[in-house]
Motif scaffolding. Structure first.
Motif, short mmCIF file in Angstrom:
data_model
loop_
_atom_site.label_atom_id
_atom_site.label_comp_id
_atom_site.label_asym_id
_atom_site.label_seq_id
_atom_site.Cartn_x
_atom_site.Cartn_y
_atom_site.Cartn_z
N UNK A 158 -1.59 -0.41 10.42
CA UNK A 158 -2.32 0.20 11.69
C UNK A 158 -2.16 1.70 11.75
N UNK A 159 -3.33 2.12 11.81
CA UNK A 159 -3.54 3.71 11.77
C UNK A 159 -2.87 4.20 13.17
N UNK A 160 -3.00 3.61 14.16
CA UNK A 160 -2.26 4.04 15.49
C UNK A 160 -0.79 4.27 15.17
N UNK A 161 -0.08 3.47 14.30
CA UNK A 161 1.41 3.77 14.17
C UNK A 161 1.69 5.13 13.45
N UNK A 162 0.77 5.84 13.00
CA UNK A 162 0.88 6.91 12.17
C UNK A 162 0.49 8.32 13.02
N UNK A 163 1.45 9.16 13.03
CA UNK A 163 1.12 10.55 13.59
C UNK A 163 1.43 11.51 12.15
N UNK A 167 -12.42 -1.54 2.88
CA UNK A 167 -13.66 -0.84 2.45
C UNK A 167 -13.47 0.35 3.45
N UNK A 168 -14.28 1.31 3.07
CA UNK A 168 -14.25 2.43 4.06
C UNK A 168 -14.88 2.21 5.49
N UNK A 169 -14.45 2.87 6.49
CA UNK A 169 -14.97 2.72 7.74
C UNK A 169 -16.49 2.63 8.03
N UNK A 226 -0.97 8.32 -2.18
CA UNK A 226 -1.51 8.97 -1.27
C UNK A 226 -1.90 7.88 -0.07
N UNK A 227 -2.24 8.56 1.03
CA UNK A 227 -2.67 7.54 2.17
C UNK A 227 -4.24 7.81 2.10
N UNK A 228 -4.94 6.44 2.46
CA UNK A 228 -6.17 6.21 2.31
C UNK A 228 -6.48 6.09 4.05
N UNK A 229 -7.21 7.15 4.53
CA UNK A 229 -7.51 6.91 5.94
C UNK A 229 -9.03 6.57 5.82
N UNK A 262 -9.34 -0.03 12.47
CA UNK A 262 -8.14 0.85 12.80
C UNK A 262 -7.17 0.65 11.77
N UNK A 263 -7.27 0.70 10.51
CA UNK A 263 -6.13 0.55 9.54
C UNK A 263 -6.19 1.87 8.44
N UNK A 264 -5.26 1.91 7.70
CA UNK A 264 -5.10 3.20 6.77
C UNK A 264 -4.27 2.12 5.70
N UNK A 265 -4.36 3.04 4.39
CA UNK A 265 -3.58 2.32 3.17
C UNK A 265 -2.80 3.26 2.68
N UNK A 266 -1.64 2.83 2.43
CA UNK A 266 -0.82 3.70 1.59
C UNK A 266 -0.77 3.33 -0.19
N UNK A 267 -1.63 4.10 -0.89
CA UNK A 267 -1.68 3.53 -2.21
C UNK A 267 -0.52 4.21 -3.05
N UNK A 268 0.25 3.51 -3.89
CA UNK A 268 1.37 3.90 -4.69
C UNK A 268 1.08 3.30 -6.07
N UNK A 269 1.10 4.47 -7.10
CA UNK A 269 1.07 3.91 -8.50
C UNK A 269 2.41 4.35 -9.44
N UNK A 270 2.94 3.49 -9.89
CA UNK A 270 3.83 3.87 -10.83
C UNK A 270 4.19 2.87 -12.14
#
Length: 452
Positions: A354-359, A432-434, A380-383, A307-315
């Motif tokens: 937590x994926x459930x926090x995002x709409x 990892x991926x679901x 980008x967000x990794x679902x 039930x997770x997602x990842x917000x990836x940021x590169x700079x």
């Protein structure tokens, strides 16, 4: 004294409750019984709590609730009839179900909390009557009389510290105390429920307040297993584990306990024994503060949560930019989103949420605000994201464990999106991926439990 808690499957009908009575009566130290609402009698059945949620929604929407009301009453009536309780004993329980929509509540959230809590409340009252009918000295102990007071949050209440001194006054009881799980009252006298695993929380609260010698948690499994039996064939039964191991595994998907449920027991240093109502002679799993590590099995368990997602940021040179992480967290805070983990490198960072926090609306807002606040090179967000946890107190003293874990995942064809080792060194987290989550658990379990 022992505090003993029974889950919904252990209390689903009169036959199950007969097992409960036998278990409680077999040990004179079992003086406090925490009960859940009646659970499913079979896979196609409906939990009483789910019936009460339907009942509450029908009351809120002013829809006809006659059939739901009757179904709830029938569940309790069947239990009462199984013990030949008199009409006089059962009528107050029936009337309480009928009266629920007639009461006044601060708002609909408190209404929902009160309706849901009555699954446990009425079951505890009924079971206390069963005990006394059978000649066993017992009493229903309402959370208000026990001394439990909680925060003013109707569906995610927290116990207030002063509750424990009040609960301690019941320590010398000669009767069996039958306590409903899942709820207590706030300072205004309104019913508030705990979060998921609420009856487990009540059991842990009572165990700490009564300074119990042991908190026994009876469910429908013989033990806690080293991995999900639905994912891994014949996983190891864990005889003994630590609170820290249980917390780490619960966080990442172990279903025996919600990760917050044991905190009162941990704070009171009360050992917990997970047992099976349907096989009470099995020793179960003991959970305590310390354990002697097993050199053959440095890993205690493996779990996964999807039930997770990842917000990836590169700079480029983000590590040199003062306040960079704070800007990210400010955006998440403004949008009401908490983060779970934050592994980072020199030029990139991943915020695990937590994926459930995002709409979709919240996600768009976060991305827009972050673009303005930090001007990333890539974001980008990794679902479709899962976390796999490898947990064990013996891991910190085992050389080459990370290499074994990553090699087993590579051999299974699992692509790693993130690796993070906890500060305590008792856990390693893999992103990892679901789609790969179950495969990862199977590969890791085969690697670390192949000696068995």
């Amino acid at each position: 004294m022992k505090v003993i808690k029974f889950g919904g499957s252990s209390l689903a009908d009169s036959d199950q409750i007969k097992k409960v009575i036998k278990i409680v009566s077999s040990d004179p130290q079992r003086k406090c019984v925490v009960v859940s609402a009646p659970g499913k009698r079979n896979p196609a059945d409906t939990k009483v709590t789910d019936l009460l949620i339907r009942y509450a929604n029908q009351a809120i929407e002013h829809n006809d609730f006659t059939n739901t009301q009757a179904a709830i009453i029938k569940r309790y009536q069947e239990i009462a009839e199984g013990f030949n309780l008199t009409t006089e004993n059962f009528t107050p329980i029936k009337q309480a179900v009928i009266d629920l929509p007639k009461k006044e509540y601060p708002n609909d959230k408190y209404l929902m909390a009160a309706f849901k809590a009555h699954g446990e409340k009425l079951n505890a009252q009924l079971i206390a009557k069963v005990f006394t009918t059978l000649g066993i000295p017992a009493r229903y102990l309402d959370p208000a009389d026990a001394g439990m007071v909680v925060t003013n949050v109707p569906d995610d209440a927290q116990i207030l510290p002063e509750s424990y001194n009040r609960i301690a006054k019941w320590k010398l009881t000669t009767e069996i105390l039958v306590v409903p799980g899942f709820f207590a009252y706030n300072t205004e006298g309104d019913i508030c429920t705990f979060s998921r695993g609420g009856s487990d929380i009540t059991g842990a609260v009572m165990a700490r307040g009564l300074d119990a010698d042991l908190y026994e948690n009876f469910t429908d499994v013989d033990a806690i297993f080293s991995a999900n039996p639905n994912v891994v064939e014949s996983p190891h039964a864990i005889a003994h584990m630590t609170f820290r191991e249980m917390r780490e595994l619960s966080y990442a998907g172990f279903s025996v306990f919600h990760d917050e449920a044991l905190i009162p027991a941990i704070q009171g240093n009360i050992s917990v024994n997970v047992r099976n109502t349907n096989n009470p002679d099995a020793p179960g799993t003991m959970i305590s503060s310390k354990i002697e590590p097993d050199k053959n099995y440095p890993v205690r368990g493996i779990s996964a949560s999807k039930n997770f997602c990842g917000l990836y940021i590169s700079k480029y040179l983000l590590n040199k930019e003062v306040g960079f992480t704070r800007k990210i967290l400010n955006v998440l805070y403004k949008n009401g989103v908490s983060y779970e983990h934050m592994p980072s490198g020199i030029d990139d960072i991943t915020i695990i949420m937590d994926e459930s926090n995002l709409t979709p609306e919240i996600e768009r807002s976060i991305m827009t605000e972050l673009q303005e606040a930090i001007h990333p090179d890539e974001m980008h967000i990794i679902h479709n994201y899962a976390i796999v946890m490898v947990v064990g107190e013996g891991m910190r003293n085992t050389v080459g464990l990370m290499a074994r874990a990553t090699q087993s995942l590579a051999n299974a064809g699992v692509t790693l999106q993130m690796i993070n080792q906890g500060a305590s060194e008792l856990s390693i987290m893999f992103g990892v991926s679901q789609d790969d989550a179950d495969k990862a658990v199977q590969a890791l379990h085969k690697e670390f439990f192949k000696l068995g």
